[in-house]
Design a protein around this motif. Structure first.
Motif, PDB file in Angstrom:
ATOM      1  N   GLU A 140       0.826  -1.206   0.000  1.00 25.85           N
ATOM      2  CA  GLU A 140       0.000   0.000   0.000  1.00 25.85           C
ATOM      3  C   GLU A 140       0.862   1.259   0.000  1.00 25.85           C
ATOM      4  N   VAL A 141       1.901   1.266   0.810  1.00 22.01           N
ATOM      5  CA  VAL A 141       2.772   2.440   0.884  1.00 22.01           C
ATOM      6  C   VAL A 141       3.493   2.651  -0.446  1.00 22.01           C
ATOM      7  N   LEU A 142       4.086   1.610  -0.993  1.00 19.72           N
ATOM      8  CA  LEU A 142       4.825   1.764  -2.238  1.00 19.72           C
ATOM      9  C   LEU A 142       3.909   2.141  -3.399  1.00 19.72           C
ATOM     10  N   ASP A 143       2.709   1.586  -3.416  1.00 18.55           N
ATOM     11  CA  ASP A 143       1.773   1.913  -4.498  1.00 18.55           C
ATOM     12  C   ASP A 143       1.288   3.359  -4.423  1.00 18.55           C
ATOM     13  N   SER A 144       1.404   3.982  -3.259  1.00 14.83           N
ATOM     14  CA  SER A 144       0.953   5.366  -3.098  1.00 14.83           C
ATOM     15  C   SER A 144       2.027   6.390  -3.467  1.00 14.83           C
ATOM     16  N   LEU A 145       3.241   5.940  -3.720  1.00 13.37           N
ATOM     17  CA  LEU A 145       4.346   6.867  -3.964  1.00 13.37           C
ATOM     18  C   LEU A 145       4.292   7.419  -5.393  1.00 13.37           C
ATOM     19  N   PRO A 146       4.674   8.688  -5.564  1.00  8.08           N
ATOM     20  CA  PRO A 146       4.704   9.268  -6.912  1.00  8.08           C
ATOM     21  C   PRO A 146       5.892   8.729  -7.709  1.00  8.08           C
ATOM     22  N   ILE A 147       5.681   8.490  -8.986  1.00 12.42           N
ATOM     23  CA  ILE A 147       6.754   8.028  -9.861  1.00 12.42           C
ATOM     24  C   ILE A 147       7.329   9.239 -10.610  1.00 12.42           C
ATOM     25  N   LEU A 156       7.873   9.175   4.016  1.00 12.38           N
ATOM     26  CA  LEU A 156       6.763   8.447   3.382  1.00 12.38           C
ATOM     27  C   LEU A 156       6.948   6.939   3.392  1.00 12.38           C
ATOM     28  N   VAL A 157       8.181   6.478   3.528  1.00 12.96           N
ATOM     29  CA  VAL A 157       8.426   5.031   3.508  1.00 12.96           C
ATOM     30  C   VAL A 157       8.958   4.551   4.858  1.00 12.96           C
ATOM     31  N   SER A 158      10.141   5.003   5.232  1.00 16.89           N
ATOM     32  CA  SER A 158      10.805   4.441   6.408  1.00 16.89           C
ATOM     33  C   SER A 158      10.014   4.673   7.696  1.00 16.89           C
ATOM     34  N   ILE A 159       9.632   5.914   7.930  1.00 13.97           N
ATOM     35  CA  ILE A 159       8.874   6.210   9.152  1.00 13.97           C
ATOM     36  C   ILE A 159       7.505   5.554   9.112  1.00 13.97           C
ATOM     37  N   GLU A 160       6.847   5.637   7.989  1.00 13.39           N
ATOM     38  CA  GLU A 160       5.483   5.108   7.896  1.00 13.39           C
ATOM     39  C   GLU A 160       5.453   3.608   8.155  1.00 13.39           C
ATOM     40  N   LEU A 161       6.352   2.862   7.521  1.00  9.87           N
ATOM     41  CA  LEU A 161       6.330   1.405   7.682  1.00  9.87           C
ATOM     42  C   LEU A 161       6.742   0.978   9.088  1.00  9.87           C
ATOM     43  N   VAL A 380      10.763  -7.785   3.058  1.00 11.94           N
ATOM     44  CA  VAL A 380       9.504  -7.519   2.353  1.00 11.94           C
ATOM     45  C   VAL A 380       9.595  -6.204   1.588  1.00 11.94           C
ATOM     46  N   LEU A 381      10.164  -5.167   2.206  1.00 10.28           N
ATOM     47  CA  LEU A 381      10.295  -3.881   1.523  1.00 10.28           C
ATOM     48  C   LEU A 381      11.057  -4.029   0.220  1.00 10.28           C
ATOM     49  N   TRP A 382      12.198  -4.701   0.250  1.00  2.24           N
ATOM     50  CA  TRP A 382      13.023  -4.774  -0.956  1.00  2.24           C
ATOM     51  C   TRP A 382      12.516  -5.812  -1.955  1.00  2.24           C
ATOM     52  N   GLU A 383      11.789  -6.809  -1.485  1.00  5.08           N
ATOM     53  CA  GLU A 383      11.079  -7.686  -2.426  1.00  5.08           C
ATOM     54  C   GLU A 383      10.087  -6.882  -3.250  1.00  5.08           C
ATOM     55  N   GLU A 384       9.307  -6.080  -2.562  1.00  2.24           N
ATOM     56  CA  GLU A 384       8.267  -5.306  -3.249  1.00  2.24           C
ATOM     57  C   GLU A 384       8.873  -4.163  -4.067  1.00  2.24           C
ATOM     58  N   ALA A 385       9.929  -3.534  -3.569  1.00  2.00           N
ATOM     59  CA  ALA A 385      10.549  -2.428  -4.309  1.00  2.00           C
ATOM     60  C   ALA A 385      11.209  -2.908  -5.600  1.00  2.00           C
ATOM     61  N   THR A 386      11.904  -4.049  -5.530  1.00  2.00           N
ATOM     62  CA  THR A 386      12.564  -4.542  -6.741  1.00  2.00           C
ATOM     63  C   THR A 386      11.564  -5.006  -7.796  1.00  2.00           C
ATOM     64  N   LYS A 387      10.360  -5.353  -7.377  1.00  2.00           N
ATOM     65  CA  LYS A 387       9.307  -5.694  -8.347  1.00  2.00           C
ATOM     66  C   LYS A 387       8.815  -4.454  -9.096  1.00  2.00           C
ATOM     67  N   ARG A 388       8.845  -3.302  -8.420  1.00  2.00           N
ATOM     68  CA  ARG A 388       8.174  -2.113  -8.934  1.00  2.00           C
ATOM     69  C   ARG A 388       9.108  -1.140  -9.666  1.00  2.00           C
ATOM     70  N   TYR A 389      10.363  -1.063  -9.249  1.00  2.00           N
ATOM     71  CA  TYR A 389      11.216   0.018  -9.730  1.00  2.00           C
ATOM     72  C   TYR A 389      12.446  -0.535 -10.438  1.00  2.00           C
ATOM     73  N   GLN A 413      15.596  12.965  -0.186  1.00  2.00           N
ATOM     74  CA  GLN A 413      14.766  13.189  -1.354  1.00  2.00           C
ATOM     75  C   GLN A 413      15.132  12.166  -2.443  1.00  2.00           C
ATOM     76  N   VAL A 414      14.126  11.449  -2.903  1.00  2.00           N
ATOM     77  CA  VAL A 414      14.361  10.421  -3.918  1.00  2.00           C
ATOM     78  C   VAL A 414      13.411  10.620  -5.085  1.00  2.00           C
ATOM     79  N   ARG A 415      13.794   9.995  -6.203  1.00  2.00           N
ATOM     80  CA  ARG A 415      12.944   9.936  -7.384  1.00  2.00           C
ATOM     81  C   ARG A 415      12.933   8.467  -7.850  1.00  2.00           C
ATOM     82  N   LEU A 416      11.733   7.926  -8.030  1.00  2.00           N
ATOM     83  CA  LEU A 416      11.591   6.534  -8.415  1.00  2.00           C
ATOM     84  C   LEU A 416      11.476   6.397  -9.920  1.00  2.00           C
TER      85      LEU A 416
END
Length: 418
Positions: A140-147, A156-161, A380-389, A413-416
């Motif tokens: 849910e968190v990763l899907d809500s992030l702007p690309i 938006l990621v580290s603190i929230e999770l 879990v974070l990096w499993e899901e991140a490597t699928k998306r980005y 500050q990051v850009r996906l």
């Protein structure tokens, strides 16, 4: 000359007797590594005669740190003789600070009793129960992030999770979860570093924390036992004589332990993926490498920079005379860069052999209680991140926590890229 170049030059030219690696500004600008490198090479058991925390010994090599960490009979964590961090004022009742006792600041047998009261929360069956929830929230968190747009990964990621997970462990109201973040930050700071202006303000916020949790404790005490940390404390026979400060001390340990360390590793992982994009791609193409990538993140970041012990007796260690009562600081951040033990230690290597050979979780009786849960959240974070980005780009220089204890970030500050 930029800050890193300046630190590299200073580390070469400054006399060893003038080294003080506890200065928070060195951590804030990520300038420590040249100083630690020289200490490991020339003076691995180093005496700093003057700092704002008083004199202290720095232990900077991997094997020496293990030896200190596993010898609690000579090198004590107990607050009755000192503290388990260099800055006494954040945990002990000195200089206007509150006394916050907890089992990291205890030696056996008291340590074992307090640790056992909360250890069931990270039993293997509970980790299995948590994984589905962690994955749902992470998705849910990763899907809500702007690309393609800049945003603060820390917020938006580290603190929230991590805050959602901590709220789950405590059965804490999710709508108030950001209070946990604030309280965690307050515990590990002193006035003058941007969070609080005075010891009185810090104490007032910690008393707010205590009042909130006292209400939860009283509610859980009146109910049958449940699988959350507050209920475990409320119903543990060995915890029935806790004073208010005992309870608060236990709470802040659980909050910091369940929050700051995983938060910093999640942010450090994003920075590593930016600085070493080929390693990110390597894992994206071969997800089985997550088994080594996750502990490598924890080593490379080292979210807790140090732990401190107090010598209980005069002792000779590596040819140096440590006196009874001396502060002995184990710099995990340095030990995790010791090239006598770890090959190419400054590099992030996703498929590093023996990736679990690191100091970040400590050794001996105080080894991190929640290490497996932290690794599960990172996995879990990096499993899901490597699928998306396809790439995680860090924009500009991250803002780091001005702390010699919490090796973390305030803003990244990051850009996906997909």
């Amino acid at each position: 000359m930029n800050a890193n170049t300046l630190d590299a030059e200073l580390a070469k030219s400054l006399p060893l007797e003038d080294f003080d690696v506890s200065q928070t500004e060195l951590f804030a600008r990520n300038g420590l590594h040249p100083y630690f490198e020289r200490l490991r090479r020339e003076d691995p058991v180093h005496y700093c005669k003057d700092s704002i925390y008083g004199p202290y010994w720095s232990i900077t090599k991997y094997r020496d740190i293990v030896d200190i960490d596993t010898n609690h009979k000579v090198f004590s964590s107990d607050v009755s003789v000192g503290a388990f961090v260099l800055d006494d004022t954040t945990l002990n009742a000195v200089d206007g600070a509150m006394y916050l006792p907890n089992f990291l600041g205890m030696d056996p047998p008291t340590h074992d009793v307090h640790r056992m009261a909360v250890s069931p929360i990270v039993a293997p069956q509970n980790l299995l129960r948590f994984e589905k929830l962690i994955r749902e929230r992470t998705s849910e968190v990763l899907d809500s992030l702007p690309i393609g747009e800049e945003f603060n990964w820390v917020d938006l990621v580290s603190i929230e999770l991590t805050t959602m997970m901590l709220a789950t462990l405590l059965a804490f109201p999710l709508e108030d979860r950001r209070k946990l973040t604030r309280w965690s930050d307050i515990v590990t700071t002193r006035p003058g570093y941007g969070l609080v202006d005075s010891w009185e303000q810090r104490e007032a916020e910690l008393l707010e924390c205590l009042a909130y949790f006292q209400r939860l404790y009283d509610e859980r005490k009146a109910l049958p036992p449940r699988p959350d940390l507050i209920s475990m404390l409320a119903h543990a026979p060995t915890m029935q004589d806790l004073t208010a400060t005992d309870f608060l001390g236990m709470l802040v340990l659980l909050i910091v332990g369940g929050n700051d360390t995983t938060r910093s590793s999640m942010s450090g992982g994003a920075l590593a993926c930016h600085l070493y994009p080929d390693e990110f791609t390597k894992v994206k193409n071969n997800p089985s490498l997550l088994a080594s990538m996750v502990p490598e993140i924890v080593r490379w970041q080292t979210p807790i920079a140090h732990m401190r012990r107090t010598a209980l007796e005069d002792v000779e260690f590596r040819g140096k005379q440590i006196r009874k009562g001396d502060k002995v600081v184990m710099w995990y951040l340095s030990g995790n860069r010791d090239d006598e033990v770890i090959d190419r230690p400054m590099d992030f290597i996703a498929d590093r052999p023996r990736a679990r050979q690191h100091l970040s979780f400590g050794f001996g009786i105080h080894r991190c209680l929640g290490n497996r849960l932290a690794e599960l959240q990172l996995k879990v974070l990096w499993e899901e991140a490597t699928k998306r980005y396809s790439r995680i780009e860090v924009v500009g220089e991250p803002t780091r926590v001005p702390s010699n204890l919490i090796n973390g970030f305030i803003d990244m500050q990051v850009r996906l890229h997909v």
